[in-house]
Design a protein around this motif. Structure first.
Motif, PDB file in Angstrom:
ATOM      1  N   ALA A  62       0.786  -1.234   0.000  1.00 11.31           N
ATOM      2  CA  ALA A  62       0.000   0.000   0.000  1.00 11.31           C
ATOM      3  C   ALA A  62       0.816   1.280   0.000  1.00 11.31           C
ATOM      4  O   ALA A  62       0.266   2.358  -0.181  1.00 11.31           O
ATOM      5  CB  ALA A  62      -0.934   0.001   1.223  1.00 11.31           C
ATOM      6  N   TYR A 333      -1.257   0.384 -11.320  1.00  8.88           N
ATOM      7  CA  TYR A 333      -2.520   1.058 -11.013  1.00  8.88           C
ATOM      8  C   TYR A 333      -3.627   0.403 -11.823  1.00  8.88           C
ATOM      9  O   TYR A 333      -3.501   0.241 -13.039  1.00  8.88           O
ATOM     10  CB  TYR A 333      -2.409   2.538 -11.377  1.00  8.88           C
ATOM     11  N   ALA A 340     -13.790   0.411  -7.296  1.00  7.90           N
ATOM     12  CA  ALA A 340     -12.482   0.457  -6.612  1.00  7.90           C
ATOM     13  C   ALA A 340     -12.601   0.088  -5.134  1.00  7.90           C
ATOM     14  O   ALA A 340     -11.841  -0.754  -4.637  1.00  7.90           O
ATOM     15  CB  ALA A 340     -11.859   1.844  -6.769  1.00  7.90           C
ATOM     16  N   ASP A 341     -13.553   0.688  -4.449  1.00  7.73           N
ATOM     17  CA  ASP A 341     -13.640   0.466  -2.999  1.00  7.73           C
ATOM     18  C   ASP A 341     -13.987  -0.981  -2.671  1.00  7.73           C
ATOM     19  O   ASP A 341     -13.399  -1.574  -1.760  1.00  7.73           O
ATOM     20  CB  ASP A 341     -14.687   1.410  -2.386  1.00  7.73           C
ATOM     21  N   TYR A 344     -10.996  -3.279  -3.499  1.00  6.51           N
ATOM     22  CA  TYR A 344      -9.979  -3.042  -2.476  1.00  6.51           C
ATOM     23  C   TYR A 344     -10.341  -3.796  -1.187  1.00  6.51           C
ATOM     24  O   TYR A 344      -9.525  -4.499  -0.596  1.00  6.51           O
ATOM     25  CB  TYR A 344      -9.856  -1.540  -2.191  1.00  6.51           C
ATOM     26  N   THR A 354      -3.868  -2.993  -0.293  1.00  7.73           N
ATOM     27  CA  THR A 354      -3.427  -2.115  -1.374  1.00  7.73           C
ATOM     28  C   THR A 354      -3.873  -0.692  -1.055  1.00  7.73           C
ATOM     29  O   THR A 354      -4.351  -0.424   0.048  1.00  7.73           O
ATOM     30  CB  THR A 354      -4.024  -2.578  -2.715  1.00  7.73           C
ATOM     31  N   ARG A 355      -3.732   0.202  -1.996  1.00  5.76           N
ATOM     32  CA  ARG A 355      -4.107   1.592  -1.735  1.00  5.76           C
ATOM     33  C   ARG A 355      -5.297   1.966  -2.621  1.00  5.76           C
ATOM     34  O   ARG A 355      -5.173   2.015  -3.844  1.00  5.76           O
ATOM     35  CB  ARG A 355      -2.913   2.485  -2.071  1.00  5.76           C
ATOM     36  N   PRO A 356      -6.445   2.224  -1.982  1.00  6.51           N
ATOM     37  CA  PRO A 356      -7.622   2.556  -2.784  1.00  6.51           C
ATOM     38  C   PRO A 356      -7.739   4.062  -3.026  1.00  6.51           C
ATOM     39  O   PRO A 356      -7.328   4.875  -2.193  1.00  6.51           O
ATOM     40  CB  PRO A 356      -8.764   2.101  -1.869  1.00  6.51           C
ATOM     41  N   ILE A 362      -7.228   1.363  -7.764  1.00  5.89           N
ATOM     42  CA  ILE A 362      -6.352   0.965  -6.665  1.00  5.89           C
ATOM     43  C   ILE A 362      -4.909   0.891  -7.163  1.00  5.89           C
ATOM     44  O   ILE A 362      -4.646   0.601  -8.325  1.00  5.89           O
ATOM     45  CB  ILE A 362      -6.753  -0.377  -5.997  1.00  5.89           C
TER      46      ILE A 362
END
Ligand SMILES: *Cc1c(COP(=O)(O)O)cnc(C)c1O
Length: 386
Positions: A62, A333, A340-341, A344, A354-356, A362
């Motif tokens: 992340a 990416y 996305a949410d 994730y 990971t990084r949403p 993400i």
């Protein structure tokens, strides 16, 4: 002798405060600029995800960290520096500047060291942005840009990325006007991974006032295809308004140490230096930076491993049917729009953090071979390629 406990009568001071507790007190108000700040959201740690989901064995992809711990030689240098930690370090980090200058092939007056490149970015804002000043950057990009702009009371002016999640040079050129005080270009861009060529930056600079500061944030420089060019040698000598920031956090695996550097015109560097809070670059960070430069060959080998893994992850994703933007950093990416949410969250529940970016996509850091395999497996479980 034992003291008698004193009987305390509650008295109020002239502001109506009682000696204990916060009841009915007025809390000092933060500056309006600070009140409106979104807090910087660091990537979630594996331990936190484990706690939240009642799982074990979570992995963190992340924060674009290096999957390998620091080289032994760097740890040894930091340990030696710790032995002298009762003394303040050299505020100017002279030895690091000198080493950086000869390593990069620039004059020592044209390079400075900061507390990570986010420290240097904050110094750039402190140096150049007054309330009301316009700050231009493409969006989406690095999340500290809006935070710092708001903190200074500056005016955020963003230009959209193009359909390929890369820089829209026309839109960017349009957003930049003579009243623009600063332009920020993260290349490779966080979180999309797409990069600008030096030739494209040069074209853009031709239309930018020499009194506008142009910051080229190269936190992921080491992962970029060299054919994109080197702004330190191709732009800085010709454009005194260009500042390039780089870091030891990503390729060198020293995110927890906080050491970054900037290259620019000596007068710009001297101005930035005035805003460094005293001793911001610790003795440990200075020792680590020098040891990291000394270990360039081994660092390059590590970067090579990450690039190999990046290529493998990309081809696995493409082979499965995914379309993704050109990945020039140590992450990929996935544009997922409204999903996305959910995607994730499903991955996080399975231990892959990971990084949403809500309703956008993400970002997944390239980790170790095992971590990358786990990401690919988990993604296949929770999402259909698009
Ligand atoms: C990670 C990152 C940085 C930097 O980090 P430091 O650890 O402060 O050096 C700077 N810019 C971008 C775009 C990043 O993603």
């Amino acid at each position: 002798m034992t003291a008698e406990p004193t009987q305390c009568t509650v008295v109020q001071d002239r502001f109506g405060r009682e000696p204990s507790g916060y009841r009915d007190t007025v809390i000092p108000a933060a500056r309006p600029a600070v009140q409106s700040l979104p807090a910087y959201r660091p990537g979630k740690g594996a331990a936190q995800a484990e706690k939240e989901h009642g799982i074990t064995n979570a992995i963190k992809l992340a924060s674009n960290e290096n999957p390998e711990p620091p080289l032994d030689a760097i740890v040894a240098a930091v340990t030696r520096a710790a032995e002298g930690a009762h003394r303040y370090a050299d505020h100017r980090a002279t030895a690091v500047r000198e080493r950086l200058a000869s390593w990069l092939g620039v004059n020592v007056e044209g390079v400075t060291v900061g507390s990570g490149s986010v420290g240097l970015l904050q110094q750039l804002f402190l140096t150049y942005i007054d309330a009301g000043d316009e700050v231009v950057y493409p969006w989406r990009s690095f999340e500290v840009y809006p935070v710092y702009t708001k903190l200074m009371g500056g005016k955020e002016v963003t230009s959209p990325l193009n359909a390929a999640h890369s820089f829209d040079l026309d839109a960017l050129a349009q957003a930049i006007t003579p009243s623009t005080r600063m332009v920020l270009l993260a290349t490779p861009n966080n979180p999309t991974g797409t990069a600008l060529r030096v030739s494209e930056m040069r074209d853009l600079l031709a239309g930018i006032s020499p009194s506008t500061v142009v910051v080229i944030d190269e936190a992921y420089r080491e992962f970029l295809d060299p054919s994109f060019g080197d702004p330190v040698h191709e732009l800085v000598p010709h454009f005194p308004n260009v500042v390039v920031t780089r870091t030891f956090s990503k390729a060198h695996g020293l995110a927890g140490i906080r050491a970054g550097y900037a290259i620019g015109h000596p007068e710009v560097i001297a101005s930035i230096d005035k805003t460094l809070f005293p001793f911001a670059v610790s003795a440990l960070a200075q020792a680590a930076a020098i040891a990291a430069i000394d270990a360039e060959e081994q660092i390059n080998e590590r970067v090579g491993r990450i690039l190999g893994e990046r290529a493998r992850v990309i081809s696995a994703l493409k082979g499965a049917g995914w379309t993704l933007p050109d990945a020039q950093a140590n992450f990929v990416y996935l544009p997922l729009a409204g999903d996305a949410d959910a995607i994730y969250f499903e991955m996080e529940k399975r231990g892959v953090v990971t990084r949403p970016f809500s309703n956008e996509g993400i970002r997944i850091t390239i980790g170790s071979v095992q971590e990358n395999d786990r990401f690919l497996r988990t993604l296949a479980e929770v999402a259909k390629p698009r």
